[in-house]
Design a protein around this motif. Structure first.
Motif, PDB file in Angstrom:
ATOM      1  N   ASP A  37      34.921  18.693  48.719  1.00  0.00           N
ATOM      2  CA  ASP A  37      34.434  18.626  50.105  1.00  0.00           C
ATOM      3  C   ASP A  37      33.412  19.741  50.356  1.00  0.00           C
ATOM      4  OD1 ASP A  37      36.072  16.525  50.603  1.00  0.00           O
ATOM      5  OD2 ASP A  37      37.647  17.692  51.616  1.00  0.00           O
ATOM      6  N   GLY A  38      33.751  20.918  49.833  1.00  0.00           N
ATOM      7  CA  GLY A  38      32.843  22.061  49.985  1.00  0.00           C
ATOM      8  C   GLY A  38      31.529  21.851  49.262  1.00  0.00           C
ATOM      9  N   THR A  42      31.523  30.259  59.437  1.00  0.00           N
ATOM     10  CA  THR A  42      32.589  29.236  59.420  1.00  0.00           C
ATOM     11  C   THR A  42      32.151  27.853  58.932  1.00  0.00           C
ATOM     12  OG1 THR A  42      32.400  28.354  61.680  1.00  0.00           O
ATOM     13  CG2 THR A  42      33.668  30.402  61.413  1.00  0.00           C
ATOM     14  N   VAL A  43      31.037  27.775  58.247  1.00  0.00           N
ATOM     15  CA  VAL A  43      30.666  26.481  57.641  1.00  0.00           C
ATOM     16  C   VAL A  43      31.605  26.262  56.461  1.00  0.00           C
ATOM     17  CG1 VAL A  43      28.874  25.189  56.430  1.00  0.00           C
ATOM     18  CG2 VAL A  43      28.256  26.690  58.340  1.00  0.00           C
ATOM     19  N   LEU A  44      32.171  25.087  56.376  1.00  0.00           N
ATOM     20  CA  LEU A  44      33.144  24.829  55.317  1.00  0.00           C
ATOM     21  C   LEU A  44      32.446  24.399  54.031  1.00  0.00           C
ATOM     22  CD1 LEU A  44      36.026  23.183  57.347  1.00  0.00           C
ATOM     23  CD2 LEU A  44      36.082  25.370  56.142  1.00  0.00           C
ATOM     24  N   GLU A  45      31.557  25.242  53.576  1.00  0.00           N
ATOM     25  CA  GLU A  45      30.878  24.938  52.302  1.00  0.00           C
ATOM     26  C   GLU A  45      31.789  25.364  51.150  1.00  0.00           C
ATOM     27  OE1 GLU A  45      29.656  28.004  50.578  1.00  0.00           O
ATOM     28  OE2 GLU A  45      31.054  28.560  52.168  1.00  0.00           O
ATOM     29  N   LEU A  46      31.303  25.292  49.948  1.00  0.00           N
ATOM     30  CA  LEU A  46      32.142  25.488  48.766  1.00  0.00           C
ATOM     31  C   LEU A  46      32.865  26.843  48.776  1.00  0.00           C
ATOM     32  CD1 LEU A  46      33.150  24.577  46.028  1.00  0.00           C
ATOM     33  CD2 LEU A  46      30.994  25.341  45.018  1.00  0.00           C
ATOM     34  N   MET A  47      32.125  27.891  49.083  1.00  0.00           N
ATOM     35  CA  MET A  47      32.716  29.230  49.026  1.00  0.00           C
ATOM     36  C   MET A  47      33.853  29.374  50.040  1.00  0.00           C
ATOM     37  SD  MET A  47      32.529  32.127  47.571  1.00  0.00           S
ATOM     38  CE  MET A  47      33.304  33.700  47.908  1.00  0.00           C
ATOM     39  N   ASN A  48      33.606  28.827  51.218  1.00  0.00           N
ATOM     40  CA  ASN A  48      34.616  28.929  52.268  1.00  0.00           C
ATOM     41  C   ASN A  48      35.874  28.129  51.900  1.00  0.00           C
ATOM     42  OD1 ASN A  48      35.443  30.043  54.613  1.00  0.00           O
ATOM     43  ND2 ASN A  48      34.170  28.781  55.966  1.00  0.00           N
ATOM     44  N   GLN A  49      35.644  26.947  51.318  1.00  0.00           N
ATOM     45  CA  GLN A  49      36.786  26.135  50.879  1.00  0.00           C
ATOM     46  C   GLN A  49      37.577  26.868  49.802  1.00  0.00           C
ATOM     47  OE1 GLN A  49      37.841  23.466  52.204  1.00  0.00           O
ATOM     48  NE2 GLN A  49      36.198  22.134  52.932  1.00  0.00           N
ATOM     49  N   ALA A  50      36.837  27.464  48.864  1.00  0.00           N
ATOM     50  CA  ALA A  50      37.505  28.154  47.757  1.00  0.00           C
ATOM     51  C   ALA A  50      38.305  29.346  48.293  1.00  0.00           C
ATOM     52  CB  ALA A  50      36.466  28.635  46.738  1.00  0.00           C
ATOM     53  N   ARG A  51      37.725  30.050  49.233  1.00  0.00           N
ATOM     54  CA  ARG A  51      38.406  31.207  49.793  1.00  0.00           C
ATOM     55  C   ARG A  51      39.676  30.779  50.550  1.00  0.00           C
ATOM     56  NH1 ARG A  51      35.131  34.859  53.877  1.00  0.00           N
ATOM     57  NH2 ARG A  51      35.615  33.031  55.135  1.00  0.00           N
ATOM     58  N   SER A  52      39.524  29.661  51.259  1.00  0.00           N
ATOM     59  CA  SER A  52      40.655  29.158  52.009  1.00  0.00           C
ATOM     60  C   SER A  52      41.800  28.745  51.070  1.00  0.00           C
ATOM     61  CB  SER A  52      40.156  28.005  52.875  1.00  0.00           C
ATOM     62  OG  SER A  52      41.119  27.050  53.068  1.00  0.00           O
ATOM     63  N   LYS A  78      45.993  32.671  45.012  1.00  0.00           N
ATOM     64  CA  LYS A  78      45.530  32.581  43.606  1.00  0.00           C
ATOM     65  C   LYS A  78      44.007  32.508  43.648  1.00  0.00           C
ATOM     66  CE  LYS A  78      47.933  29.938  40.695  1.00  0.00           C
ATOM     67  NZ  LYS A  78      48.673  28.743  40.203  1.00  0.00           N
ATOM     68  N   TYR A  79      43.334  33.520  43.107  1.00  0.00           N
ATOM     69  CA  TYR A  79      41.876  33.619  43.252  1.00  0.00           C
ATOM     70  C   TYR A  79      41.089  33.215  41.997  1.00  0.00           C
ATOM     71  CZ  TYR A  79      42.675  35.930  47.686  1.00  0.00           C
ATOM     72  OH  TYR A  79      43.065  36.185  48.971  1.00  0.00           O
ATOM     73  N   VAL A  80      41.754  33.369  40.841  1.00  0.00           N
ATOM     74  CA  VAL A  80      40.981  33.192  39.593  1.00  0.00           C
ATOM     75  C   VAL A  80      40.374  31.806  39.510  1.00  0.00           C
ATOM     76  CG1 VAL A  80      41.122  33.151  37.072  1.00  0.00           C
ATOM     77  CG2 VAL A  80      42.376  34.876  38.348  1.00  0.00           C
ATOM     78  N   GLU A  81      41.195  30.778  39.677  1.00  0.00           N
ATOM     79  CA  GLU A  81      40.691  29.417  39.486  1.00  0.00           C
ATOM     80  C   GLU A  81      39.625  29.030  40.523  1.00  0.00           C
ATOM     81  OE1 GLU A  81      43.819  30.277  39.549  1.00  0.00           O
ATOM     82  OE2 GLU A  81      44.757  29.647  37.678  1.00  0.00           O
ATOM     83  N   MET A  96      37.643  30.839  42.468  1.00  0.00           N
ATOM     84  CA  MET A  96      36.391  31.601  42.388  1.00  0.00           C
ATOM     85  C   MET A  96      35.640  31.286  41.086  1.00  0.00           C
ATOM     86  SD  MET A  96      35.963  32.999  45.137  1.00  0.00           S
ATOM     87  CE  MET A  96      37.061  32.756  46.512  1.00  0.00           C
ATOM     88  N   THR A  97      36.391  31.080  40.006  1.00  0.00           N
ATOM     89  CA  THR A  97      35.738  30.710  38.748  1.00  0.00           C
ATOM     90  C   THR A  97      35.057  29.358  38.901  1.00  0.00           C
ATOM     91  OG1 THR A  97      37.488  31.864  37.574  1.00  0.00           O
ATOM     92  CG2 THR A  97      36.113  30.401  36.257  1.00  0.00           C
ATOM     93  N   MET A  98      35.743  28.441  39.590  1.00  0.00           N
ATOM     94  CA  MET A  98      35.163  27.105  39.768  1.00  0.00           C
ATOM     95  C   MET A  98      33.904  27.156  40.623  1.00  0.00           C
ATOM     96  SD  MET A  98      38.694  25.030  40.123  1.00  0.00           S
ATOM     97  CE  MET A  98      38.108  23.370  40.381  1.00  0.00           C
TER      98      MET A  98
END
Lengths: 218, 261
Positions: free
Chosen positions: A16-17, A166-176, A183-186, A188-190
Protein backbone atom coordinates in the motif's frame (compact mmCIF):
# COMPACT_ATOMS: atom_id res chain seq x y z
CA UNK A 1 17.19 -12.13 13.60
CA UNK A 2 15.61 -12.18 10.09
CA UNK A 3 12.06 -13.53 10.06
CA UNK A 4 10.76 -14.55 6.62
CA UNK A 5 7.28 -15.20 7.95
CA UNK A 6 7.14 -11.63 9.21
CA UNK A 7 8.33 -10.45 5.79
CA UNK A 8 5.45 -12.21 4.01
CA UNK A 9 3.04 -10.96 6.61
CA UNK A 10 3.87 -7.28 6.17
CA UNK A 11 4.16 -7.24 2.37
CA UNK A 12 0.50 -6.21 1.77
CA UNK A 13 0.78 -3.23 4.09
CA UNK A 14 4.09 -2.14 2.61
CA UNK A 15 2.63 -2.59 -0.87
CA UNK A 16 0.00 0.00 0.00
CA UNK A 17 2.86 2.32 0.89
CA UNK A 18 4.64 1.54 -2.39
CA UNK A 19 1.54 2.62 -4.31
CA UNK A 20 1.43 5.94 -2.44
CA UNK A 21 5.18 6.47 -2.91
CA UNK A 22 4.88 5.90 -6.66
CA UNK A 23 1.79 8.11 -6.91
CA UNK A 24 3.56 10.92 -5.03
CA UNK A 25 6.63 10.62 -7.27
CA UNK A 26 4.63 10.59 -10.50
CA UNK A 27 2.41 13.51 -9.50
CA UNK A 28 5.38 15.45 -8.08
CA UNK A 29 7.26 14.83 -11.33
CA UNK A 30 4.37 16.14 -13.42
CA UNK A 31 4.15 19.29 -11.28
CA UNK A 32 7.93 19.77 -11.35
CA UNK A 33 8.02 19.40 -15.15
CA UNK A 34 5.20 21.84 -15.86
CA UNK A 35 5.88 24.37 -13.08
CA UNK A 36 9.62 24.20 -13.81
CA UNK A 37 9.04 25.12 -17.45
CA UNK A 38 6.73 27.95 -16.44
CA UNK A 39 9.31 29.18 -13.93
CA UNK A 40 12.11 29.02 -16.50
CA UNK A 41 10.05 31.06 -18.97
CA UNK A 42 9.00 33.53 -16.25
CA UNK A 43 12.64 34.02 -15.26
CA UNK A 44 13.49 34.85 -18.88
CA UNK A 45 10.70 37.40 -19.10
CA UNK A 46 11.66 40.88 -20.25
CA UNK A 47 9.21 42.22 -17.64
CA UNK A 48 11.07 42.65 -14.36
CA UNK A 49 7.78 42.50 -12.42
CA UNK A 50 7.52 38.90 -13.59
CA UNK A 51 11.22 38.02 -13.64
CA UNK A 52 12.20 39.20 -10.15
CA UNK A 53 9.34 37.76 -8.02
CA UNK A 54 9.70 34.35 -9.67
CA UNK A 55 13.47 34.54 -9.32
CA UNK A 56 13.19 35.41 -5.63
CA UNK A 57 10.64 32.65 -5.00
CA UNK A 58 12.86 30.09 -6.74
CA UNK A 59 15.93 31.06 -4.72
CA UNK A 60 13.87 31.02 -1.52
CA UNK A 61 12.51 27.54 -2.17
CA UNK A 62 15.89 26.18 -3.22
CA UNK A 63 17.58 27.68 -0.20
CA UNK A 64 15.28 26.07 2.37
CA UNK A 65 14.86 22.38 3.23
CA UNK A 66 12.01 20.43 1.65
CA UNK A 67 10.98 19.22 5.11
CA UNK A 68 10.44 22.79 6.30
CA UNK A 69 8.37 23.53 3.20
CA UNK A 70 6.24 20.43 3.82
CA UNK A 71 5.60 21.59 7.39
CA UNK A 72 4.55 25.01 6.12
CA UNK A 73 2.18 23.49 3.58
CA UNK A 74 0.60 21.02 5.95
CA UNK A 75 0.76 22.59 9.41
CA UNK A 76 0.94 26.36 8.84
CA UNK A 77 -1.28 26.98 5.80
CA UNK A 78 -4.38 25.81 7.74
CA UNK A 79 -3.79 28.80 10.05
CA UNK A 80 -4.32 30.94 6.94
CA UNK A 81 -7.48 29.03 6.11
CA UNK A 82 -5.89 26.80 3.45
CA UNK A 83 -6.42 23.20 4.38
CA UNK A 84 -4.62 20.58 2.27
CA UNK A 85 -4.80 16.82 2.64
CA UNK A 86 -1.44 15.20 3.51
CA UNK A 87 -1.08 13.75 0.00
CA UNK A 88 -1.94 17.04 -1.75
CA UNK A 89 0.44 18.99 0.50
CA UNK A 90 3.14 16.38 -0.08
CA UNK A 91 2.78 16.31 -3.84
CA UNK A 92 2.70 20.11 -4.09
CA UNK A 93 5.74 20.33 -1.81
CA UNK A 94 7.74 17.82 -3.83
CA UNK A 95 6.64 19.23 -7.19
CA UNK A 96 7.27 22.89 -6.40
CA UNK A 97 10.57 22.19 -4.63
CA UNK A 98 11.88 20.23 -7.58
CA UNK A 99 10.40 22.72 -10.07
CA UNK A 100 13.03 25.19 -8.89
CA UNK A 101 15.70 22.69 -9.92
CA UNK A 102 14.08 21.59 -13.17
CA UNK A 103 13.68 25.30 -14.04
CA UNK A 104 17.47 25.60 -13.99
CA UNK A 105 17.75 22.55 -16.27
CA UNK A 106 15.22 24.08 -18.64
CA UNK A 107 17.05 27.40 -18.50
CA UNK A 108 20.34 25.77 -19.45
CA UNK A 109 18.66 23.76 -22.19
CA UNK A 110 16.95 26.85 -23.58
CA UNK A 111 20.17 28.87 -23.42
CA UNK A 112 21.92 26.11 -25.34
CA UNK A 113 19.64 26.64 -28.34
CA UNK A 114 21.66 29.01 -30.48
CA UNK A 115 20.68 32.62 -31.01
CA UNK A 116 20.53 31.85 -34.72
CA UNK A 117 17.50 29.62 -34.15
CA UNK A 118 15.57 32.50 -32.54
CA UNK A 119 16.58 34.77 -35.38
CA UNK A 120 15.66 32.25 -38.07
CA UNK A 121 12.25 31.81 -36.44
CA UNK A 122 11.77 35.56 -36.46
CA UNK A 123 12.93 35.81 -40.07
CA UNK A 124 10.24 33.34 -41.15
CA UNK A 125 7.77 35.40 -39.13
CA UNK A 126 6.81 32.87 -36.46
CA UNK A 127 5.02 34.30 -33.44
CA UNK A 128 6.62 34.09 -30.01
CA UNK A 129 4.41 31.14 -29.10
CA UNK A 130 5.21 29.32 -32.34
CA UNK A 131 8.90 29.98 -31.83
CA UNK A 132 8.76 28.38 -28.38
CA UNK A 133 6.60 25.42 -29.31
CA UNK A 134 7.98 24.64 -32.75
CA UNK A 135 11.63 25.65 -32.56
CA UNK A 136 13.03 26.20 -29.09
CA UNK A 137 11.38 23.64 -26.80
CA UNK A 138 11.72 20.68 -29.22
CA UNK A 139 15.45 21.38 -29.44
CA UNK A 140 15.97 22.26 -25.79
CA UNK A 141 14.20 19.27 -24.21
CA UNK A 142 16.09 16.20 -25.53
CA UNK A 143 19.49 17.23 -24.14
CA UNK A 144 17.85 17.99 -20.77
CA UNK A 145 16.17 14.63 -20.35
CA UNK A 146 19.09 13.01 -18.45
CA UNK A 147 19.37 15.93 -16.02
CA UNK A 148 15.60 16.01 -15.51
CA UNK A 149 15.50 12.25 -14.94
CA UNK A 150 18.26 12.63 -12.37
CA UNK A 151 16.12 15.05 -10.35
CA UNK A 152 13.11 12.76 -10.59
CA UNK A 153 15.15 9.88 -9.16
CA UNK A 154 16.23 12.23 -6.33
CA UNK A 155 12.62 13.21 -5.76
CA UNK A 156 11.63 9.55 -5.55
CA UNK A 157 14.26 8.97 -2.87
CA UNK A 158 12.98 11.97 -0.89
CA UNK A 159 9.38 10.76 -0.72
CA UNK A 160 10.00 9.29 2.79
CA UNK A 161 9.99 12.92 3.99
CA UNK A 162 6.24 12.89 3.33
CA UNK A 163 5.93 10.62 6.35
CA UNK A 164 6.52 13.75 8.44
CA UNK A 165 3.19 15.13 7.28
CA UNK A 166 1.36 11.83 7.81
CA UNK A 167 1.27 10.65 4.20
CA UNK A 168 1.02 6.89 4.34
CA UNK A 169 3.80 6.28 1.87
CA UNK A 170 6.20 3.35 2.12
CA UNK A 171 8.38 4.73 4.90
CA UNK A 172 5.42 5.64 7.05
CA UNK A 173 3.84 2.21 6.55
CA UNK A 174 7.11 0.51 7.41
CA UNK A 175 7.52 2.61 10.53
CA UNK A 176 3.98 1.88 11.57
CA UNK A 177 4.49 -1.88 11.09
CA UNK A 178 7.80 -1.76 12.90
CA UNK A 179 6.41 0.19 15.84
CA UNK A 180 3.42 -2.13 16.11
CA UNK A 181 5.50 -5.30 16.13
CA UNK A 182 8.58 -3.70 17.62
CA UNK A 183 10.57 -5.34 14.83
CA UNK A 184 12.57 -2.92 12.67
CA UNK A 185 15.03 -5.02 10.69
CA UNK A 186 12.65 -6.49 8.14
CA UNK A 187 10.50 -3.42 7.35
CA UNK A 188 13.40 -1.00 7.14
CA UNK A 189 15.47 -3.43 5.07
CA UNK A 190 12.52 -3.89 2.74
CA UNK A 191 12.11 -0.14 2.37
CA UNK A 192 15.81 0.22 1.56
CA UNK A 193 15.65 -2.71 -0.86
CA UNK A 194 12.64 -1.24 -2.65
CA UNK A 195 14.35 2.12 -3.18
CA UNK A 196 17.50 0.34 -4.33
CA UNK A 197 15.56 -1.90 -6.72
CA UNK A 198 13.96 1.10 -8.35
CA UNK A 199 16.92 3.48 -8.21
CA UNK A 200 19.64 1.25 -9.63
CA UNK A 201 17.79 0.31 -12.84
CA UNK A 202 16.69 3.96 -13.12
CA UNK A 203 20.29 5.11 -12.98
CA UNK A 204 21.27 2.53 -15.60
CA UNK A 205 18.37 3.74 -17.75
CA UNK A 206 19.55 7.30 -17.14
CA UNK A 207 23.04 6.51 -18.44
CA UNK A 208 21.40 5.19 -21.62
CA UNK A 209 19.35 8.35 -21.91
CA UNK A 210 22.51 10.40 -21.60
CA UNK A 211 24.10 8.47 -24.45
CA UNK A 212 20.95 8.73 -26.53
CA UNK A 213 20.31 12.45 -26.08
CA UNK A 214 23.49 14.19 -24.98
CA UNK A 215 25.18 14.10 -28.44
CA UNK A 216 22.28 16.12 -29.85
CA UNK A 217 23.63 19.13 -28.03
CA UNK A 218 26.72 19.16 -30.20
CA UNK B 1 10.39 56.78 -61.79
CA UNK B 2 8.86 54.15 -59.50
CA UNK B 3 8.76 54.73 -55.78
CA UNK B 4 11.51 52.98 -53.83
CA UNK B 5 10.54 49.78 -52.04
CA UNK B 6 13.00 50.54 -49.24
CA UNK B 7 13.72 54.02 -47.89
CA UNK B 8 16.34 54.36 -45.20
CA UNK B 9 16.35 57.85 -43.74
CA UNK B 10 19.02 59.05 -41.35
CA UNK B 11 19.30 55.74 -39.53
CA UNK B 12 21.73 55.44 -36.66
CA UNK B 13 22.56 52.40 -34.61
CA UNK B 14 24.96 51.85 -31.74
CA UNK B 15 26.08 48.82 -29.80
CA UNK B 16 27.09 50.28 -26.45
CA UNK B 17 29.49 53.11 -27.25
CA UNK B 18 30.24 51.80 -30.73
CA UNK B 19 28.28 53.64 -33.39
CA UNK B 20 27.76 51.10 -36.16
CA UNK B 21 25.56 53.19 -38.44
CA UNK B 22 25.84 56.95 -38.65
CA UNK B 23 22.96 58.91 -40.15
CA UNK B 24 22.62 56.38 -42.95
CA UNK B 25 20.29 57.13 -45.86
CA UNK B 26 19.67 55.31 -49.11
CA UNK B 27 16.82 53.93 -51.15
CA UNK B 28 16.29 50.69 -53.04
CA UNK B 29 14.10 50.45 -56.12
CA UNK B 30 11.63 47.58 -56.55
CA UNK B 31 13.38 44.63 -58.16
CA UNK B 32 16.80 46.16 -57.68
CA UNK B 33 19.73 43.88 -56.90
CA UNK B 34 21.94 45.69 -54.46
CA UNK B 35 25.38 44.54 -53.27
CA UNK B 36 26.68 45.88 -49.95
CA UNK B 37 30.43 45.63 -49.71
CA UNK B 38 33.04 46.94 -47.32
CA UNK B 39 35.38 45.93 -44.53
CA UNK B 40 34.22 43.97 -41.48
CA UNK B 41 32.46 46.13 -38.92
CA UNK B 42 31.45 48.72 -41.51
CA UNK B 43 27.74 48.24 -40.74
CA UNK B 44 26.57 46.37 -43.83
CA UNK B 45 25.33 43.30 -41.97
CA UNK B 46 23.71 45.51 -39.33
CA UNK B 47 21.55 47.20 -41.94
CA UNK B 48 20.26 43.80 -43.13
CA UNK B 49 19.57 42.76 -39.54
CA UNK B 50 17.70 46.01 -38.95
CA UNK B 51 15.61 45.43 -42.08
CA UNK B 52 14.78 41.90 -40.82
CA UNK B 53 13.81 43.49 -37.46
CA UNK B 54 16.50 41.54 -35.63
CA UNK B 55 18.09 44.77 -34.41
CA UNK B 56 16.31 47.95 -33.42
CA UNK B 57 17.36 51.35 -34.70
CA UNK B 58 18.43 54.17 -32.38
CA UNK B 59 17.46 57.01 -34.69
CA UNK B 60 16.01 57.82 -38.09
CA UNK B 61 13.36 55.89 -39.96
CA UNK B 62 12.93 53.06 -42.43
CA UNK B 63 10.07 52.62 -44.88
CA UNK B 64 9.37 49.34 -46.61
CA UNK B 65 6.74 49.30 -49.33
CA UNK B 66 5.75 52.82 -48.22
CA UNK B 67 5.05 51.69 -44.67
CA UNK B 68 7.26 52.53 -41.69
CA UNK B 69 9.16 49.46 -40.49
CA UNK B 70 10.16 50.31 -36.95
CA UNK B 71 7.30 52.76 -36.36
CA UNK B 72 3.57 52.67 -36.83
CA UNK B 73 0.96 55.36 -37.18
CA UNK B 74 -1.10 55.98 -34.07
CA UNK B 75 -3.39 58.97 -33.46
CA UNK B 76 -1.81 60.80 -36.36
CA UNK B 77 1.77 60.34 -35.17
CA UNK B 78 4.45 57.70 -35.71
CA UNK B 79 5.11 55.69 -32.57
CA UNK B 80 7.41 52.74 -31.92
CA UNK B 81 6.11 49.66 -33.73
CA UNK B 82 4.46 46.96 -31.66
CA UNK B 83 4.91 43.23 -32.29
CA UNK B 84 1.78 43.02 -34.46
CA UNK B 85 3.12 45.72 -36.79
CA UNK B 86 6.55 44.10 -36.96
CA UNK B 87 4.88 40.76 -37.70
CA UNK B 88 2.99 42.32 -40.61
CA UNK B 89 6.13 43.98 -41.97
CA UNK B 90 8.29 40.85 -41.63
CA UNK B 91 5.99 39.07 -44.07
CA UNK B 92 7.43 41.26 -46.83
CA UNK B 93 11.04 40.31 -46.09
CA UNK B 94 13.06 37.11 -46.12
CA UNK B 95 16.60 36.59 -44.90
CA UNK B 96 19.33 34.01 -45.48
CA UNK B 97 22.02 33.84 -42.81
CA UNK B 98 25.73 33.22 -42.95
CA UNK B 99 25.40 30.17 -40.68
CA UNK B 100 22.24 28.83 -42.38
CA UNK B 101 20.27 28.51 -39.10
CA UNK B 102 18.20 25.61 -40.38
CA UNK B 103 16.02 23.94 -37.76
CA UNK B 104 18.00 20.77 -36.99
CA UNK B 105 15.06 18.81 -35.53
CA UNK B 106 13.01 19.20 -38.71
CA UNK B 107 13.49 17.63 -42.11
CA UNK B 108 14.46 19.69 -45.12
CA UNK B 109 10.83 19.67 -46.28
CA UNK B 110 9.53 20.68 -42.84
CA UNK B 111 12.03 23.54 -42.68
CA UNK B 112 10.48 24.93 -45.84
CA UNK B 113 6.80 24.19 -45.10
CA UNK B 114 6.85 25.47 -41.52
CA UNK B 115 6.41 29.17 -42.23
CA UNK B 116 3.62 28.95 -44.84
CA UNK B 117 1.67 26.50 -42.68
CA UNK B 118 2.07 28.41 -39.42
CA UNK B 119 2.00 32.01 -40.54
CA UNK B 120 -0.33 31.85 -43.53
CA UNK B 121 -2.38 28.79 -42.65
CA UNK B 122 -1.47 27.14 -45.95
CA UNK B 123 -2.85 23.57 -46.01
CA UNK B 124 -0.19 20.90 -45.65
CA UNK B 125 -0.57 19.45 -49.15
CA UNK B 126 -0.30 22.89 -50.72
CA UNK B 127 2.67 23.83 -48.51
CA UNK B 128 4.40 20.57 -49.44
CA UNK B 129 3.86 21.20 -53.16
CA UNK B 130 5.19 24.75 -52.86
CA UNK B 131 8.17 23.55 -50.83
CA UNK B 132 8.99 20.83 -53.35
CA UNK B 133 8.92 23.42 -56.16
CA UNK B 134 11.30 25.64 -54.21
CA UNK B 135 13.55 22.72 -53.29
CA UNK B 136 13.63 21.71 -56.95
CA UNK B 137 14.59 25.26 -57.86
CA UNK B 138 17.57 25.14 -55.49
CA UNK B 139 18.40 21.55 -56.56
CA UNK B 140 17.50 19.98 -53.23
CA UNK B 141 14.25 18.13 -53.98
CA UNK B 142 15.93 14.73 -53.58
CA UNK B 143 16.98 15.61 -50.02
CA UNK B 144 13.49 16.62 -48.84
CA UNK B 145 13.22 13.89 -46.22
CA UNK B 146 16.70 14.34 -44.78
CA UNK B 147 17.69 16.25 -41.66
CA UNK B 148 20.03 19.27 -41.95
CA UNK B 149 22.82 17.40 -40.14
CA UNK B 150 23.03 15.04 -43.14
CA UNK B 151 23.71 17.87 -45.60
CA UNK B 152 26.86 19.69 -46.69
CA UNK B 153 27.23 23.41 -45.98
CA UNK B 154 26.29 24.34 -49.54
CA UNK B 155 23.23 22.11 -49.43
CA UNK B 156 22.16 23.60 -46.09
CA UNK B 157 22.44 27.09 -47.50
CA UNK B 158 20.36 26.15 -50.56
CA UNK B 159 17.65 24.80 -48.24
CA UNK B 160 17.86 28.02 -46.20
CA UNK B 161 17.25 29.98 -49.39
CA UNK B 162 14.21 27.83 -50.20
CA UNK B 163 12.93 28.33 -46.65
CA UNK B 164 13.22 32.11 -46.91
CA UNK B 165 11.47 32.07 -50.29
CA UNK B 166 8.55 30.01 -48.99
CA UNK B 167 6.77 33.10 -47.66
CA UNK B 168 7.08 34.75 -51.07
CA UNK B 169 8.78 37.88 -49.72
CA UNK B 170 9.09 41.01 -51.82
CA UNK B 171 12.56 41.61 -50.47
CA UNK B 172 15.31 39.08 -49.87
CA UNK B 173 18.34 39.74 -47.68
CA UNK B 174 21.47 37.63 -48.07
CA UNK B 175 24.00 38.04 -45.28
CA UNK B 176 27.41 36.70 -46.32
CA UNK B 177 25.73 33.50 -47.42
CA UNK B 178 28.92 31.92 -48.72
CA UNK B 179 31.32 33.01 -45.97
CA UNK B 180 30.92 29.84 -43.90
CA UNK B 181 31.30 27.50 -46.87
CA UNK B 182 34.29 25.55 -48.09
CA UNK B 183 35.56 27.14 -51.32
CA UNK B 184 34.35 24.27 -53.50
CA UNK B 185 30.80 24.69 -52.18
CA UNK B 186 30.54 28.43 -52.79
CA UNK B 187 29.66 28.16 -56.46
CA UNK B 188 26.58 25.97 -55.96
CA UNK B 189 25.07 28.63 -53.70
CA UNK B 190 26.05 31.51 -55.98
CA UNK B 191 24.42 29.66 -58.90
CA UNK B 192 21.14 29.59 -56.99
CA UNK B 193 21.43 33.33 -56.31
CA UNK B 194 22.16 34.02 -59.99
CA UNK B 195 19.12 32.01 -60.96
CA UNK B 196 16.97 33.91 -58.46
CA UNK B 197 18.27 37.24 -59.70
CA UNK B 198 17.63 36.28 -63.33
CA UNK B 199 14.24 34.65 -62.93
CA UNK B 200 12.47 36.77 -60.30
CA UNK B 201 11.67 40.41 -59.83
CA UNK B 202 12.35 40.28 -56.11
CA UNK B 203 14.33 43.08 -54.56
CA UNK B 204 17.57 41.59 -53.28
CA UNK B 205 20.17 43.00 -50.89
CA UNK B 206 23.38 41.05 -50.69
CA UNK B 207 26.19 41.50 -48.20
CA UNK B 208 29.21 39.69 -49.58
CA UNK B 209 32.96 39.43 -49.71
CA UNK B 210 32.74 37.75 -53.14
CA UNK B 211 33.53 40.82 -55.23
CA UNK B 212 33.39 39.00 -58.53
CA UNK B 213 29.90 37.77 -57.74
CA UNK B 214 28.81 41.18 -56.44
CA UNK B 215 29.92 42.60 -59.78
CA UNK B 216 27.93 40.10 -61.86
CA UNK B 217 24.89 39.97 -59.60
CA UNK B 218 24.12 43.54 -58.73
CA UNK B 219 22.55 46.54 -60.42
CA UNK B 220 24.22 48.82 -57.89
CA UNK B 221 26.97 48.51 -55.32
CA UNK B 222 27.17 50.34 -52.00
CA UNK B 223 30.61 50.56 -50.44
CA UNK B 224 30.36 50.88 -46.64
CA UNK B 225 33.01 52.03 -44.24
CA UNK B 226 32.69 53.22 -40.65
CA UNK B 227 28.90 53.04 -40.64
CA UNK B 228 28.50 55.23 -43.72
CA UNK B 229 28.15 54.75 -47.44
CA UNK B 230 31.44 55.98 -48.85
CA UNK B 231 30.59 55.35 -52.48
CA UNK B 232 27.76 53.91 -54.52
CA UNK B 233 27.26 53.27 -58.17
CA UNK B 234 26.92 50.66 -60.89
CA UNK B 235 29.23 47.67 -60.37
CA UNK B 236 31.40 48.56 -63.38
CA UNK B 237 32.13 51.95 -61.93
CA UNK B 238 32.78 50.77 -58.37
CA UNK B 239 34.97 47.85 -59.32
CA UNK B 240 36.87 49.28 -62.28
CA UNK B 241 36.88 53.00 -61.63
CA UNK B 242 36.21 53.74 -57.95
CA UNK B 243 36.22 57.45 -57.18
CA UNK B 244 36.90 57.42 -53.46
CA UNK B 245 40.32 56.64 -52.09
CA UNK B 246 38.88 54.43 -49.33
CA UNK B 247 37.13 52.29 -51.95
CA UNK B 248 40.30 52.05 -54.01
CA UNK B 249 42.32 50.95 -50.96
CA UNK B 250 39.72 48.35 -49.99
CA UNK B 251 39.58 46.88 -53.49
CA UNK B 252 43.38 46.83 -53.77
CA UNK B 253 43.51 44.78 -50.57
CA UNK B 254 40.88 42.41 -51.92
CA UNK B 255 42.89 41.92 -55.12
CA UNK B 256 46.08 41.47 -53.11
CA UNK B 257 44.28 38.77 -51.08
CA UNK B 258 43.85 36.84 -54.33
CA UNK B 259 40.30 37.69 -55.42
CA UNK B 260 39.56 38.48 -59.02
CA UNK B 261 37.32 41.49 -59.57
Amino acid sequence: MWDWNFVWQIIPQLADGVVITIQATVLGTIIAMIAGLGLAIARRSRNKFIRYPFGFAAEFIRGTPLLVQLYFLFYILPDLGILLSPMVAGVIGLGVHYATYTAEVYRTGIDNVSKGQWEAAKAINLSTRQTWTQIIIPQAIPPMIPALANYFISMFKETPLLAAITVLELMNQARSVANYHYKYVEPMTMVGAFFLLVSVPSVIFLRRLEKRFAPKLR
Amino acid sequence: MTDPIIRIEGVSKSFGNFEVLKDLSFTVAPGEKLALIGPSGSGKTTILRILMTLEEINGGGIFVDDEPLWHMPKNGALVKADEAHLHKMRAKIGMVFQLFNLFPHKTVLENVTLAPMLTKGTPKAEANALAMDLLAMVGMADKASQKPAELSGGQKQRVAIARALALRPKIMLFDEVTSALDPELVEEVLNVLRKLADETDMTMLLVTHEMNFAHDFSDRVLFFDGGRIVESGPPDQIFTNPQEERTQTFLRKIVAAGQRI
